[in-house]
Design an enzyme around this catalytic site. Structure first.
Site, mmCIF file in Angstrom:
data_model
loop_
_atom_site.group_PDB
_atom_site.id
_atom_site.type_symbol
_atom_site.label_atom_id
_atom_site.label_comp_id
_atom_site.label_asym_id
_atom_site.label_seq_id
_atom_site.Cartn_x
_atom_site.Cartn_y
_atom_site.Cartn_z
ATOM 1 N N ARG A 175 35.178 69.758 -56.742
ATOM 2 C CA ARG A 175 33.930 70.528 -56.643
ATOM 3 C C ARG A 175 33.009 70.052 -55.524
ATOM 4 O O ARG A 175 31.821 70.369 -55.501
ATOM 5 C CB ARG A 175 33.168 70.530 -57.971
ATOM 6 N N LYS B 135 29.648 76.294 -41.501
ATOM 7 C CA LYS B 135 30.669 77.291 -41.848
ATOM 8 C C LYS B 135 32.020 76.595 -41.985
ATOM 9 O O LYS B 135 32.439 75.863 -41.090
ATOM 10 C CB LYS B 135 30.760 78.389 -40.781
ATOM 11 N N GLU C 71 31.528 79.750 -25.702
ATOM 12 C CA GLU C 71 30.480 79.679 -26.722
ATOM 13 C C GLU C 71 29.171 79.176 -26.106
ATOM 14 O O GLU C 71 28.084 79.616 -26.494
ATOM 15 C CB GLU C 71 30.906 78.770 -27.875
ATOM 16 N N LYS D 23 22.045 76.324 -31.246
ATOM 17 C CA LYS D 23 22.665 76.655 -32.532
ATOM 18 C C LYS D 23 21.937 75.973 -33.687
ATOM 19 O O LYS D 23 21.695 76.602 -34.724
ATOM 20 C CB LYS D 23 24.145 76.257 -32.530
ATOM 21 N N GLU E 13 22.861 82.953 -42.940
ATOM 22 C CA GLU E 13 23.123 84.137 -42.132
ATOM 23 C C GLU E 13 22.587 85.428 -42.759
ATOM 24 O O GLU E 13 23.265 86.446 -42.831
ATOM 25 C CB GLU E 13 24.628 84.277 -41.845
ATOM 26 N N ARG F 243 20.427 84.142 -37.775
ATOM 27 C CA ARG F 243 21.691 83.453 -37.499
ATOM 28 C C ARG F 243 22.747 84.431 -36.975
ATOM 29 O O ARG F 243 23.699 84.030 -36.297
ATOM 30 C CB ARG F 243 22.202 82.741 -38.754
ATOM 31 N N ASN G 272 26.573 85.655 -33.552
ATOM 32 C CA ASN G 272 27.753 86.518 -33.606
ATOM 33 C C ASN G 272 27.934 87.358 -32.345
ATOM 34 O O ASN G 272 28.885 88.145 -32.254
ATOM 35 C CB ASN G 272 27.669 87.450 -34.825
ATOM 36 N N HIS H 157 31.378 88.299 -31.055
ATOM 37 C CA HIS H 157 32.346 87.943 -32.085
ATOM 38 C C HIS H 157 32.917 89.123 -32.868
ATOM 39 O O HIS H 157 34.010 89.003 -33.413
ATOM 40 C CB HIS H 157 31.730 86.931 -33.054
ATOM 41 N N HIS I 253 36.631 88.654 -32.523
ATOM 42 C CA HIS I 253 37.521 88.375 -33.653
ATOM 43 C C HIS I 253 38.634 89.422 -33.753
ATOM 44 O O HIS I 253 39.748 89.110 -34.193
ATOM 45 C CB HIS I 253 36.727 88.318 -34.959
ATOM 46 N N HIS J 85 40.185 80.654 -29.287
ATOM 47 C CA HIS J 85 39.013 81.363 -29.814
ATOM 48 C C HIS J 85 38.008 81.697 -28.717
ATOM 49 O O HIS J 85 37.475 82.811 -28.665
ATOM 50 C CB HIS J 85 38.341 80.514 -30.897
#
Length: 351
Positions: free
Chosen positions: A109, A131, A173, A215, A225, A229, A233, A236, A240, A254
């Protein structure tokens, strides 16, 4: 979420020892992939603070950012006596920090973890911001949670191990951060000499710190987000889609996918939100020069569009983009029609 400490390390051993000491722990585990086990683990393996640490390795590249790799990490943590008080240190690129962060967030956990990113991409993007996750059923980062590392340690000495393609992947990035920040940062990024034979690591470290600060400022304001935030993106939604498409056609890094996504989304920004054409052309010229373009045909448009429909930012069936009205003028929650998206892909192929 627990606040995240990000440190630009002048002395990696000192920084790591302090980070470990700050986390109560009974055992220390190291997660690497096959590449960082060979090239990066030797850099830190002799540190006294890591004496007795157990090393877990997984396959390299994004093709191993899978449920199977995650299960392997859980199994190894359990087999070697991991408890709720165990500390996991992720040493690697974004695949390792994403998957390792998710493994730490879910084992017993949740246990503490530290990220030591070894690629420029991981330093400016994946390792910072909380993330974590894995790819699932052909979709990027489909399963995961938000959970900050206790500490992220950035050491530019690892950049000396990178080839040109991996430097460029991270730099995409940084370019995105410049676009959402200010013209001075954007202009410096376009003018920096990216010749890896003459790479100015001192200047790059300062630019890296500036990029991470962008960032950090945004994720501190909006950790989950819900609003600003989403600025991160930019590039992206389309990026993506390119990246997911490439998984079955020959994987791409990436950052290259983000660069290609920026071409599409700067075009949409010009058409829909008034981004200046001259700045779009300057940015895209830089991307074309350094990243080339991925080979796609008109027959691939429906597949790319379908990938965009699965993007996690979408709402009420609409494909959601972050666009710009100008450099630093962020427009979140923008939508585009199928025809507009096809036009953007046309521009990417031919513009």
């Amino acid at each position: 979420m627990t606040p995240q400490k990000v440190e630009i390390a002048e002395n990696l051993e000192t920084s790591l020892a302090k980070a470990i000491e700050a986390c109560e722990h009974d055992k220390v585990f190291i997660l690497t992939d096959e590449t960082t086990r060979e090239f990066c683990w030797p850099v830190v393996s002799g540190f006294p603070c890591l004496h007795g640490a157990e090393v877990i390795s997984i396959g390299a590249t994004d093709t191993h950012k899978t449920l199977e790799s995650l299960v392997h990490v859980w199994e190894e943590l359990g087999r070697m006596g991991g408890t709720r008080h165990t500390l996991l240190i992720n040493i690697g690129g974004g695949m390792v920090t994403d998957l390792g962060g998710f493994a730490a967030s879910t084992f017993k956990r949740g246990i503490n973890y530290i990220n030591i990113p070894t690629t420029l991409l991981a330093m400016v993007d994946a390792s910072v911001g909380g993330k974590t996750g894995i790819n699932f059923r052909g979709l990027k980062n489909e399963i995961g949670v938000f959970n900050n590392a206790a500490t992220v340690i950035l050491s530019t000495q690892f950049l000396r191990t990178l080839d040109r393609e991996n430097i460029l992947s991270g730099y995409a990035e940084m370019l995105k951060h410049g676009l959402i920040s200010n013209e001075a940062m954007w202009a410096e990024l376009l003018n920096f000499n990216l010749d890896t034979e003459q790479l100015d690591l001192t200047t790059l470290q300062r630019m890296l710190a500036d990029s991470v600060a962008v960032k950090q400022r945004i994720v501190t304001e909006d950790p989950l987000e819900h609003g600003i935030r989403k600025a991160l993106n930019l590039g992206h939604t389309a990026g993506h889609a390119f990246e997911s498409f490439a998984l079955s056609h020959g994987p791409i890094l990436h950052g290259y996918a983000v660069a290609y996504g920026l071409v599409c989304e700067l075009y949409l920004s010009c058409v829909k939100t008034g981004f200046p054409t001259d700045k779009m052309r300057q940015t895209i010229s830089f991307i074309r020069e350094h990243y080339g373009r991925m080979s796609i045909t008109c027959d691939d448009y429906p597949t790319l569009f379908e990938f965009m429909t699965h993007d996690k930012k979408n709402t009420a069936g609409s494909i959601n983009f972050t666009l710009l009205g100008g450099i630093g003028d962020i427009r979140i929650n923008q939508t585009a029609t199928k025809d507009e998206i096809y036009e953007a892909i046309d521009f990417y192929r031919e513009g």
